[in-house]
Design a protein around this motif. Structure first.
Motif, PDB file in Angstrom:
ATOM      1  N   ALA A 128     -24.614  23.983  -0.405  1.00  0.00           N
ATOM      2  CA  ALA A 128     -25.787  23.670   0.424  1.00  0.00           C
ATOM      3  C   ALA A 128     -25.474  23.901   1.897  1.00  0.00           C
ATOM      4  CB  ALA A 128     -26.253  22.234   0.190  1.00  0.00           C
ATOM      5  N   ALA A 129     -24.283  23.528   2.328  1.00  0.00           N
ATOM      6  CA  ALA A 129     -23.891  23.750   3.723  1.00  0.00           C
ATOM      7  C   ALA A 129     -23.796  25.244   4.015  1.00  0.00           C
ATOM      8  CB  ALA A 129     -22.559  23.067   4.015  1.00  0.00           C
ATOM      9  N   ILE A 130     -23.184  25.987   3.114  1.00  0.00           N
ATOM     10  CA  ILE A 130     -23.056  27.431   3.304  1.00  0.00           C
ATOM     11  C   ILE A 130     -24.438  28.071   3.380  1.00  0.00           C
ATOM     12  CG2 ILE A 130     -22.234  29.576   2.250  1.00  0.00           C
ATOM     13  CD1 ILE A 130     -19.892  27.821   1.074  1.00  0.00           C
ATOM     14  N   ALA A 131     -25.340  27.659   2.505  1.00  0.00           N
ATOM     15  CA  ALA A 131     -26.707  28.207   2.515  1.00  0.00           C
ATOM     16  C   ALA A 131     -27.416  27.876   3.823  1.00  0.00           C
ATOM     17  CB  ALA A 131     -27.499  27.669   1.322  1.00  0.00           C
ATOM     18  N   LEU A 132     -27.257  26.663   4.315  1.00  0.00           N
ATOM     19  CA  LEU A 132     -27.860  26.289   5.601  1.00  0.00           C
ATOM     20  C   LEU A 132     -27.359  27.202   6.712  1.00  0.00           C
ATOM     21  CD1 LEU A 132     -29.307  24.294   7.645  1.00  0.00           C
ATOM     22  CD2 LEU A 132     -27.056  23.206   7.793  1.00  0.00           C
ATOM     23  N   TYR A 133     -26.043  27.341   6.823  1.00  0.00           N
ATOM     24  CA  TYR A 133     -25.483  28.145   7.898  1.00  0.00           C
ATOM     25  C   TYR A 133     -25.924  29.603   7.789  1.00  0.00           C
ATOM     26  CZ  TYR A 133     -22.509  24.102   8.806  1.00  0.00           C
ATOM     27  OH  TYR A 133     -22.054  22.838   9.090  1.00  0.00           O
ATOM     28  N   ARG A 134     -25.872  30.158   6.611  1.00  0.00           N
ATOM     29  CA  ARG A 134     -26.279  31.561   6.447  1.00  0.00           C
ATOM     30  C   ARG A 134     -27.763  31.735   6.791  1.00  0.00           C
ATOM     31  NH1 ARG A 134     -22.132  34.465   4.823  1.00  0.00           N
ATOM     32  NH2 ARG A 134     -20.605  33.673   3.347  1.00  0.00           N
ATOM     33  N   SER A 135     -28.593  30.779   6.390  1.00  0.00           N
ATOM     34  CA  SER A 135     -30.025  30.898   6.704  1.00  0.00           C
ATOM     35  C   SER A 135     -30.295  30.753   8.196  1.00  0.00           C
ATOM     36  CB  SER A 135     -30.835  29.865   5.916  1.00  0.00           C
ATOM     37  OG  SER A 135     -30.656  28.567   6.439  1.00  0.00           O
ATOM     38  N   ALA A 136     -29.348  30.161   8.930  1.00  0.00           N
ATOM     39  CA  ALA A 136     -29.476  29.996  10.380  1.00  0.00           C
ATOM     40  C   ALA A 136     -28.802  31.137  11.142  1.00  0.00           C
ATOM     41  CB  ALA A 136     -28.891  28.653  10.801  1.00  0.00           C
ATOM     42  N   GLY A 137     -28.360  32.161  10.423  1.00  0.00           N
ATOM     43  CA  GLY A 137     -27.799  33.333  11.087  1.00  0.00           C
ATOM     44  C   GLY A 137     -26.286  33.392  11.166  1.00  0.00           C
ATOM     45  N   TYR A 138     -25.587  32.496  10.519  1.00  0.00           N
ATOM     46  CA  TYR A 138     -24.124  32.530  10.517  1.00  0.00           C
ATOM     47  C   TYR A 138     -23.649  33.528   9.472  1.00  0.00           C
ATOM     48  CZ  TYR A 138     -24.129  28.560  13.623  1.00  0.00           C
ATOM     49  OH  TYR A 138     -24.311  27.756  14.720  1.00  0.00           O
ATOM     50  N   ALA A 139     -22.607  34.269   9.811  1.00  0.00           N
ATOM     51  CA  ALA A 139     -22.057  35.291   8.926  1.00  0.00           C
ATOM     52  C   ALA A 139     -20.545  35.108   8.828  1.00  0.00           C
ATOM     53  CB  ALA A 139     -22.393  36.679   9.469  1.00  0.00           C
ATOM     54  N   ASP A 140     -19.951  35.767   7.846  1.00  0.00           N
ATOM     55  CA  ASP A 140     -18.503  35.687   7.671  1.00  0.00           C
ATOM     56  C   ASP A 140     -17.783  36.204   8.912  1.00  0.00           C
ATOM     57  OD1 ASP A 140     -18.555  34.717   4.985  1.00  0.00           O
ATOM     58  OD2 ASP A 140     -19.068  36.728   4.311  1.00  0.00           O
ATOM     59  N   VAL A 141     -16.721  35.491   9.284  1.00  0.00           N
ATOM     60  CA  VAL A 141     -15.862  35.893  10.394  1.00  0.00           C
ATOM     61  C   VAL A 141     -14.417  35.817   9.912  1.00  0.00           C
ATOM     62  CG1 VAL A 141     -17.476  35.143  12.194  1.00  0.00           C
ATOM     63  CG2 VAL A 141     -15.719  33.553  11.366  1.00  0.00           C
ATOM     64  N   GLY A 157     -19.538  32.348  11.577  1.00  0.00           N
ATOM     65  CA  GLY A 157     -19.781  32.335  13.012  1.00  0.00           C
ATOM     66  C   GLY A 157     -21.127  32.920  13.348  1.00  0.00           C
ATOM     67  N   LYS A 158     -21.598  32.580  14.552  1.00  0.00           N
ATOM     68  CA  LYS A 158     -22.884  33.075  15.042  1.00  0.00           C
ATOM     69  C   LYS A 158     -22.752  33.350  16.529  1.00  0.00           C
ATOM     70  CE  LYS A 158     -27.761  31.828  15.439  1.00  0.00           C
ATOM     71  NZ  LYS A 158     -28.776  30.797  15.063  1.00  0.00           N
ATOM     72  N   ARG A 159     -23.174  34.531  16.931  1.00  0.00           N
ATOM     73  CA  ARG A 159     -23.225  34.857  18.362  1.00  0.00           C
ATOM     74  C   ARG A 159     -24.469  34.224  18.951  1.00  0.00           C
ATOM     75  NH1 ARG A 159     -20.570  38.113  21.710  1.00  0.00           N
ATOM     76  NH2 ARG A 159     -21.660  38.900  23.543  1.00  0.00           N
ATOM     77  N   LEU A 160     -24.292  33.454  20.011  1.00  0.00           N
ATOM     78  CA  LEU A 160     -25.399  32.742  20.641  1.00  0.00           C
ATOM     79  C   LEU A 160     -26.034  33.522  21.777  1.00  0.00           C
ATOM     80  CD1 LEU A 160     -23.863  29.153  20.876  1.00  0.00           C
ATOM     81  CD2 LEU A 160     -25.351  30.088  19.088  1.00  0.00           C
ATOM     82  N   THR A 161     -25.299  34.462  22.346  1.00  0.00           N
ATOM     83  CA  THR A 161     -25.794  35.204  23.504  1.00  0.00           C
ATOM     84  C   THR A 161     -25.737  36.700  23.218  1.00  0.00           C
ATOM     85  OG1 THR A 161     -23.623  35.390  24.510  1.00  0.00           O
ATOM     86  CG2 THR A 161     -24.932  33.458  25.099  1.00  0.00           C
ATOM     87  N   SER A 162     -26.441  37.454  24.003  1.00  0.00           N
ATOM     88  CA  SER A 162     -26.433  38.901  23.823  1.00  0.00           C
ATOM     89  C   SER A 162     -25.545  39.592  24.852  1.00  0.00           C
ATOM     90  CB  SER A 162     -27.856  39.446  23.906  1.00  0.00           C
ATOM     91  OG  SER A 162     -28.433  39.094  25.133  1.00  0.00           O
TER      92      SER A 162
END
Length: 163
Positions: A128-141, A157-162
């Motif tokens: 459930a935690a993995i699904a939450l993070y992936r649905s919020a844009g987190y990807a394997d790092v 991880g997720k990049r917050l800035t461009s």
């Protein structure tokens, strides 16, 4: 749960400590032991990080999460980076969007404080935690930190800035 409020807290505040004890007990059930990653409560205080506790409409603490700066050799590609720790929602409050609410506030505060990447380690026994993070844009790092060599660890991880 739109009535929930999220407040900045000290990592060692009694409400946070209660929730930390609950999540550690869940780790013992899932993995046979608590999270042993070194944690210094000061890491979650400005300017090094932040810690949040969410409260239900009766002012009962029901969720938490924090970030702490994490700039090291194994995450130099993500600098400036922060690591999410202690994301948790109490069982009686699950399914109400609290994890997403806390995560969004962690992302907002980290970006506001100049963090470009949010990183985290979670366990493969927490789908459930993995699904939450992936649905919020987190990807394997690439693996990093205390659990870099642990087979059951999932690094996201997720990049917050461009920039």
């Amino acid at each position: 749960m739109s009535e929930a409020t999220v407040r900045t807290s000290a990592y060692d505040d009694p409400h946070a400590v209660t929730l930390i004890g609950q999540v550690q007990a869940e780790y013992v059930q899932m993995y046979g032991g608590p999270d042993t990653a070194p944690v210094d409560p000061a890491e979650f205080a400005a300017p090094s990080g932040t810690f949040l506790v969410a409260y239900d409409p009766d002012d009962v603490p029901v969720a938490m999460g924090g970030w702490r700066r994490h700039d090291s050799a194994d995450t130099s590609w993500a600098s400036p980076a922060a690591e999410i720790k202690r994301m948790y929602v109490a069982p009686q409050a699950r399914g109400r969007g609290l994890a997403r609410l806390v995560l969004a506030e962690l992302e907002r505060t980290a970006a506001q404080d100049g963090i470009h990447w949010l990183l985290l380690e979670t366990g493969s026994r927490q789908p459930a935690a993995i699904a939450l993070y992936r649905s919020a844009g987190y990807a394997d790092v690439p693996p990093f930190g205390h659990y870099a060599e642990t087979e059951l660890s999932v690094h996201l991880g997720k990049r917050l800035t461009s920039d």
